[in-house]
Design an enzyme around this catalytic site. Structure first.
Site, PDB file in Angstrom:
ATOM      1  N   LEU A 185       0.866  -1.178   0.000  1.00  0.00           N
ATOM      2  CA  LEU A 185       0.000   0.000   0.000  1.00  0.00           C
ATOM      3  C   LEU A 185       0.904   1.230   0.000  1.00  0.00           C
ATOM      4  O   LEU A 185       1.965   1.223   0.628  1.00  0.00           O
ATOM      5  CB  LEU A 185      -0.899   0.032   1.247  1.00  0.00           C
ATOM      6  CG  LEU A 185      -1.916  -1.090   1.413  1.00  0.00           C
ATOM      7  CD1 LEU A 185      -2.660  -0.917   2.745  1.00  0.00           C
ATOM      8  CD2 LEU A 185      -2.901  -1.128   0.260  1.00  0.00           C
ATOM      9  N   ASP A 186       0.481   2.292  -0.687  1.00  0.00           N
ATOM     10  CA  ASP A 186       1.220   3.552  -0.617  1.00  0.00           C
ATOM     11  C   ASP A 186       1.365   3.978   0.836  1.00  0.00           C
ATOM     12  O   ASP A 186       0.500   3.672   1.675  1.00  0.00           O
ATOM     13  CB  ASP A 186       0.478   4.662  -1.368  1.00  0.00           C
ATOM     14  CG  ASP A 186       0.437   4.434  -2.869  1.00  0.00           C
ATOM     15  OD1 ASP A 186       1.218   3.601  -3.359  1.00  0.00           O
ATOM     16  OD2 ASP A 186      -0.383   5.091  -3.525  1.00  0.00           O
ATOM     17  N   MET A 187       2.436   4.704   1.151  1.00  0.00           N
ATOM     18  CA  MET A 187       2.652   5.157   2.521  1.00  0.00           C
ATOM     19  C   MET A 187       1.441   5.905   3.068  1.00  0.00           C
ATOM     20  O   MET A 187       1.064   5.737   4.234  1.00  0.00           O
ATOM     21  CB  MET A 187       3.882   6.070   2.587  1.00  0.00           C
ATOM     22  CG  MET A 187       4.199   6.551   3.992  1.00  0.00           C
ATOM     23  SD  MET A 187       5.641   7.636   4.087  1.00  0.00           S
ATOM     24  CE  MET A 187       4.960   9.138   3.375  1.00  0.00           C
TER      25      MET A 187
END
Length: 212
Positions: free
Chosen positions: A57-59
């Protein structure tokens, strides 16, 4: 490093964690970017593979993230992602009102090599991303949307939301494609994962509602 994890499912083969917005999925470059979901899993489960994540997942994205605790499980789960056998749903808050109720976005895009990690629309050289979307509610100029990504491209939901050829409205708090000013502010949450158990072949469905 903080070893705390919000584990929502665990057995001998894998865990599912509820990742907070602002925490990396895997370590970045430099000691200041070591803290991540995979490093915290390593601290809690020393026998797990060194790289336990089977997807990222993106940060700035929060929500459900699947990590393997054995090499065999990692291989089996990774194949499911590669073969698009994993079903995913996300919920987002968009910074504006969408009049339509639902639809499908098909938008080709690629990495902007001069402005990493931004992704840009490119009809010729971009790879197609496909997202099914549906409005959940509209309140005070904000639209709550459910996304079902068919492909798993980098920043796909963020680009499909913000770009004029997509929904044309960025996700609230998005620091790359919207007006977000810092990490941990973006309102995009991985709310459902459905996949096949690597040992029992049982179909597993796990849900997580965002705090907002």
């Amino acid at each position: 490093m903080n070893a705390q994890l919000d584990i929502v499912y665990q057995d001998a083969h894998f865990i599912v964690v509820n990742k907070p917005s602002g925490l990396l999925s895997a370590p970045g470059k430099g000691p200041d970017k070591l803290d991540s979901v995979t490093e915290r899993v390593r601290a809690l489960f020393p026998e797990a593979p060194a790289y336990s994540a089977v997807h990222r997942l993106d940060m700035d994205t929060s929500g459900l993230m699947l990590l393997a605790l054995t090499k065999e499980a990692h291989r089996a789960l990774s194949i499911q992602f590669q073969e698009r056998e994993v079903r995913k749903k996300y919920i987002a808050l968009l910074d504006g009102v969408i009049e339509e109720g639902e639809g499908t976005i098909e938008l080709p895009f690629r990495l902007d090599v001069d402005n990493r990690p931004h992704q840009i629309y490119d009809a010729e050289d971009g790879k197609m991303g496909t997202t099914i979307w549906k409005v959940i509610e509209r309140v005070n100029g904000v639209t709550r949307v459910q996304f079902k990504p068919i492909t798993g491209r980098t920043h796909q939901l963020r680009v499909h939301s913000a770009h004029a050829k997509g929904l044309g409205i960025p996700i609230i708090g998005d620091p790359l494609y919207g007006t977000g000013t810092g990490p941990g502010h973006m309102k995009l949450h991985a709310t459902m994962l459905e996949f096949t158990h690597p040992e029992t072949s049982e179909r597993i469905v796990i849900d997580s509602e965002p705090a907002w």
